[in-house]
Write a protein that holds these residues in place. Structure first.
Motif, PDB file in Angstrom:
ATOM      1  N   GLU A 129      49.167  31.256  57.038  1.00 23.27           N
ATOM      2  CA  GLU A 129      50.185  30.823  56.078  1.00 23.27           C
ATOM      3  C   GLU A 129      49.699  30.926  54.634  1.00 23.27           C
ATOM      4  O   GLU A 129      50.459  31.235  53.727  1.00 23.27           O
ATOM      5  CB  GLU A 129      50.638  29.391  56.377  1.00 23.27           C
ATOM      6  N   HIS A 130      48.403  30.651  54.421  1.00 20.25           N
ATOM      7  CA  HIS A 130      47.821  30.697  53.085  1.00 20.25           C
ATOM      8  C   HIS A 130      46.659  31.694  53.089  1.00 20.25           C
ATOM      9  O   HIS A 130      45.760  31.585  53.933  1.00 20.25           O
ATOM     10  CB  HIS A 130      47.294  29.328  52.676  1.00 20.25           C
ATOM     11  N   VAL A 131      46.661  32.640  52.166  1.00 21.17           N
ATOM     12  CA  VAL A 131      45.540  33.575  52.043  1.00 21.17           C
ATOM     13  C   VAL A 131      45.192  33.743  50.568  1.00 21.17           C
ATOM     14  O   VAL A 131      45.984  33.412  49.676  1.00 21.17           O
ATOM     15  CB  VAL A 131      45.848  34.964  52.664  1.00 21.17           C
ATOM     16  N   PHE A 132      44.002  34.257  50.324  1.00 26.46           N
ATOM     17  CA  PHE A 132      43.554  34.583  48.963  1.00 26.46           C
ATOM     18  C   PHE A 132      43.284  36.074  48.919  1.00 26.46           C
ATOM     19  O   PHE A 132      42.353  36.561  49.562  1.00 26.46           O
ATOM     20  CB  PHE A 132      42.308  33.782  48.619  1.00 26.46           C
ATOM     21  N   ALA A 133      44.115  36.820  48.180  1.00 21.27           N
ATOM     22  CA  ALA A 133      43.951  38.271  48.069  1.00 21.27           C
ATOM     23  C   ALA A 133      43.155  38.582  46.808  1.00 21.27           C
ATOM     24  O   ALA A 133      43.571  38.243  45.702  1.00 21.27           O
ATOM     25  CB  ALA A 133      45.314  38.959  48.019  1.00 21.27           C
ATOM     26  N   VAL A 134      42.002  39.225  47.002  1.00 20.99           N
ATOM     27  CA  VAL A 134      41.100  39.506  45.885  1.00 20.99           C
ATOM     28  C   VAL A 134      40.590  40.938  46.008  1.00 20.99           C
ATOM     29  O   VAL A 134      40.542  41.496  47.109  1.00 20.99           O
ATOM     30  CB  VAL A 134      39.932  38.490  45.889  1.00 20.99           C
ATOM     31  N   GLY A 135      40.224  41.530  44.882  1.00 21.08           N
ATOM     32  CA  GLY A 135      39.754  42.913  44.911  1.00 21.08           C
ATOM     33  C   GLY A 135      38.467  43.081  45.694  1.00 21.08           C
ATOM     34  O   GLY A 135      38.358  43.952  46.549  1.00 21.08           O
ATOM     35  N   GLY A 136      37.481  42.249  45.407  1.00 20.37           N
ATOM     36  CA  GLY A 136      36.199  42.334  46.108  1.00 20.37           C
ATOM     37  C   GLY A 136      35.154  43.082  45.300  1.00 20.37           C
ATOM     38  O   GLY A 136      35.443  43.710  44.283  1.00 20.37           O
ATOM     39  N   ASP A 137      33.921  43.013  45.779  1.00 22.97           N
ATOM     40  CA  ASP A 137      32.763  43.486  45.018  1.00 22.97           C
ATOM     41  C   ASP A 137      32.460  44.982  45.059  1.00 22.97           C
ATOM     42  O   ASP A 137      31.891  45.508  44.108  1.00 22.97           O
ATOM     43  CB  ASP A 137      31.501  42.744  45.485  1.00 22.97           C
ATOM     44  N   PRO A 138      32.731  45.709  46.158  1.00 22.53           N
ATOM     45  CA  PRO A 138      32.285  47.102  46.217  1.00 22.53           C
ATOM     46  C   PRO A 138      32.759  47.928  45.017  1.00 22.53           C
ATOM     47  O   PRO A 138      33.916  47.840  44.603  1.00 22.53           O
ATOM     48  CB  PRO A 138      32.918  47.620  47.517  1.00 22.53           C
ATOM     49  N   ALA A 139      31.844  48.725  44.461  1.00 22.07           N
ATOM     50  CA  ALA A 139      32.191  49.566  43.312  1.00 22.07           C
ATOM     51  C   ALA A 139      33.244  50.601  43.680  1.00 22.07           C
ATOM     52  O   ALA A 139      34.105  50.948  42.869  1.00 22.07           O
ATOM     53  CB  ALA A 139      30.937  50.255  42.777  1.00 22.07           C
ATOM     54  N   GLU A 140      33.177  51.086  44.913  1.00 24.55           N
ATOM     55  CA  GLU A 140      34.158  52.049  45.417  1.00 24.55           C
ATOM     56  C   GLU A 140      34.866  51.442  46.628  1.00 24.55           C
ATOM     57  O   GLU A 140      34.223  50.873  47.507  1.00 24.55           O
ATOM     58  CB  GLU A 140      33.488  53.357  45.829  1.00 24.55           C
ATOM     59  N   PRO A 141      36.197  51.549  46.705  1.00 17.40           N
ATOM     60  CA  PRO A 141      36.921  51.023  47.860  1.00 17.40           C
ATOM     61  C   PRO A 141      36.448  51.682  49.152  1.00 17.40           C
ATOM     62  O   PRO A 141      36.198  52.886  49.187  1.00 17.40           O
ATOM     63  CB  PRO A 141      38.374  51.379  47.569  1.00 17.40           C
ATOM     64  N   GLU A 142      36.323  50.893  50.212  1.00 16.41           N
ATOM     65  CA  GLU A 142      35.892  51.421  51.499  1.00 16.41           C
ATOM     66  C   GLU A 142      37.059  51.960  52.307  1.00 16.41           C
ATOM     67  O   GLU A 142      36.869  52.489  53.405  1.00 16.41           O
ATOM     68  CB  GLU A 142      35.154  50.330  52.269  1.00 16.41           C
ATOM     69  N   GLY A 143      38.275  51.837  51.760  1.00 15.73           N
ATOM     70  CA  GLY A 143      39.460  52.305  52.467  1.00 15.73           C
ATOM     71  C   GLY A 143      40.619  52.503  51.509  1.00 15.73           C
ATOM     72  O   GLY A 143      40.427  52.841  50.339  1.00 15.73           O
ATOM     73  N   PRO A 144      41.857  52.242  51.954  1.00 14.79           N
ATOM     74  CA  PRO A 144      43.047  52.586  51.174  1.00 14.79           C
ATOM     75  C   PRO A 144      43.463  51.568  50.120  1.00 14.79           C
ATOM     76  O   PRO A 144      44.449  51.792  49.418  1.00 14.79           O
ATOM     77  CB  PRO A 144      44.132  52.691  52.255  1.00 14.79           C
ATOM     78  N   TYR A 145      42.712  50.457  49.974  1.00 20.44           N
ATOM     79  CA  TYR A 145      43.145  49.394  49.068  1.00 20.44           C
ATOM     80  C   TYR A 145      42.174  49.246  47.892  1.00 20.44           C
ATOM     81  O   TYR A 145      41.124  48.627  48.027  1.00 20.44           O
ATOM     82  CB  TYR A 145      43.264  48.073  49.827  1.00 20.44           C
ATOM     83  N   PRO A 146      42.530  49.795  46.726  1.00 22.17           N
ATOM     84  CA  PRO A 146      41.633  49.707  45.569  1.00 22.17           C
ATOM     85  C   PRO A 146      41.646  48.336  44.909  1.00 22.17           C
ATOM     86  O   PRO A 146      40.746  48.008  44.141  1.00 22.17           O
ATOM     87  CB  PRO A 146      42.192  50.762  44.615  1.00 22.17           C
ATOM     88  N   ASP A 147      42.671  47.530  45.213  1.00 21.10           N
ATOM     89  CA  ASP A 147      42.780  46.214  44.571  1.00 21.10           C
ATOM     90  C   ASP A 147      43.706  45.331  45.406  1.00 21.10           C
ATOM     91  O   ASP A 147      44.345  45.780  46.364  1.00 21.10           O
ATOM     92  CB  ASP A 147      43.319  46.352  43.141  1.00 21.10           C
ATOM     93  N   SER A 148      43.768  44.056  45.024  1.00 23.22           N
ATOM     94  CA  SER A 148      44.584  43.113  45.796  1.00 23.22           C
ATOM     95  C   SER A 148      46.076  43.407  45.658  1.00 23.22           C
ATOM     96  O   SER A 148      46.855  43.119  46.571  1.00 23.22           O
ATOM     97  CB  SER A 148      44.286  41.683  45.357  1.00 23.22           C
ATOM     98  N   LEU A 149      46.492  43.991  44.525  1.00 18.29           N
ATOM     99  CA  LEU A 149      47.903  44.326  44.344  1.00 18.29           C
ATOM    100  C   LEU A 149      48.376  45.305  45.410  1.00 18.29           C
ATOM    101  O   LEU A 149      49.501  45.197  45.914  1.00 18.29           O
ATOM    102  CB  LEU A 149      48.126  44.906  42.946  1.00 18.29           C
ATOM    103  N   SER A 150      47.523  46.252  45.775  1.00 23.93           N
ATOM    104  CA  SER A 150      47.904  47.228  46.802  1.00 23.93           C
ATOM    105  C   SER A 150      48.061  46.562  48.167  1.00 23.93           C
ATOM    106  O   SER A 150      48.904  46.978  48.975  1.00 23.93           O
ATOM    107  CB  SER A 150      46.879  48.364  46.871  1.00 23.93           C
ATOM    108  N   VAL A 151      47.286  45.522  48.440  1.00 22.50           N
ATOM    109  CA  VAL A 151      47.459  44.765  49.688  1.00 22.50           C
ATOM    110  C   VAL A 151      48.781  44.008  49.653  1.00 22.50           C
ATOM    111  O   VAL A 151      49.545  44.007  50.627  1.00 22.50           O
ATOM    112  CB  VAL A 151      46.282  43.789  49.893  1.00 22.50           C
ATOM    113  N   ILE A 152      49.058  43.358  48.525  1.00 24.14           N
ATOM    114  CA  ILE A 152      50.302  42.599  48.388  1.00 24.14           C
ATOM    115  C   ILE A 152      51.515  43.512  48.551  1.00 24.14           C
ATOM    116  O   ILE A 152      52.469  43.185  49.266  1.00 24.14           O
ATOM    117  CB  ILE A 152      50.339  41.881  47.022  1.00 24.14           C
ATOM    118  N   ARG A 153      51.474  44.673  47.900  1.00 27.04           N
ATOM    119  CA  ARG A 153      52.616  45.596  47.940  1.00 27.04           C
ATOM    120  C   ARG A 153      52.783  46.301  49.281  1.00 27.04           C
ATOM    121  O   ARG A 153      53.825  46.906  49.535  1.00 27.04           O
ATOM    122  CB  ARG A 153      52.465  46.633  46.823  1.00 27.04           C
TER     123      ARG A 153
END
Length: 268
Positions: free
Chosen positions: A78-102
């Motif tokens: 029900e509650h989550v925290f969407a954050v970009g994270g530390d890796p300098a390069e994305p390990e997959g298709p999500y470069p940032d938390s906005l892409s997860v939200i969308r």
């Protein structure tokens, strides 16, 4: 808490009010089972789990769905925290938390409220105008999808940039609840180490205002002065809206929960 802190949560459970939100990290040295087990422990002990979703650590859409499905099985989505994270390069298709939200995937697994990051003192690797644009875009995307938003900030030692930042958030028309990151009581050396890691101001003037000295790194410090000063400043600002605290438990869950209980008791 991290995925490794279940024993610490058990130790602290009696000093934490039922229904408290407890965030569960998504670190590189944790795995799926650890993250889910920690979220389940939070739920089973009568608290509200807020699992982190680290966008840049996700290797695929399938991994995100597997994580959310496992969390849903233990009642922790029900509650989550969407954050970009530390890796300098994305390990997959999500470069940032906005892409997860969308992506639209969160609602599919029962997410109702999404915490997003705020940076009152900026970010060492992201320009200020970019931070503001991301905050506005994420707030708008969550509103469009009918999801509640909470802004959870990086921790700070100084009330001045925090209150100025809150004022700017409200000026931009964002009325979501804000939870101000607050360091729990911990060793001074450890607090300063975390501050430097995250690009947070820890110069002599600021830490003296917070309540400890850079010349004595062996002691411990709590956020008494910071919390008291922040409360007083917010009481004078009728436009601040809903502002609460989020504790970073650098000194441990038990030490932080005991501090909070003692702080409240001393003022009630």
């Amino acid at each position: 808490m991290t995925g490794k802190d279940v024993a610490g949560l058990e130790e602290a459970r009696d000093s934490i009010p039922a229904g408290t939100k407890i965030n569960v990290t998504f670190l590189g040295n944790e795995d799926l089972d650890m993250r889910v087990a920690a979220a389940k422990a939070v739920k089973d002990m009568g608290f509200i789990p807020v699992p982190h979703i680290s966008a840049r650590r996700l290797s695929s859409e399938a991994q995100l769905e597997e994580f959310l499905a496992r969390l849903q099985e233990v009642g922790a989505t029900e509650h989550v925290f969407a954050v970009g994270g530390d890796p300098a390069e994305p390990e997959g298709p999500y470069p940032d938390s906005l892409s997860v939200i969308r992506s639209g995937i969160l609602q599919k697994y029962g997410v109702k409220e999404v915490s997003i990051a705020g940076y009152p003192e900026g970010h060492p690797d992201i320009a200020e105008d970019v931070l503001w644009r991301h905050l506005e875009d994420k707030s708008a995307a969550l509103a469009e999808q009918g999801l509640k938003a909470v802004i959870l900030t990086q921790f700070s030692f100084d009330t001045d940039p925090v209150t100025a930042w809150i004022t700017e958030v409200r000026k931009r028309g964002i009325q979501s609840e804000i939870r101000i990151g607050t360091p729990g009581p911990a060793g001074i050396k450890r607090l300063i180490g975390f501050a430097r890691r995250f690009g947070i101001g820890a110069n002599a003037m600021i830490v003296k205002k917070y309540g400890f000295s850079l010349t004595n790194l062996m002691g411990t410090a709590g956020p008494d002065r910071f919390v008291g000063d922040l409360a007083a400043l917010l009481a004078e600002n009728s436009a601040a809206g809903s502002v609460k605290l989020h504790f970073y438990t650098f000194g441990g869950l038990l030490a932080t929960s005991r501090w909070a209980g003692e702080y409240v008791a001393a003022r009630s």
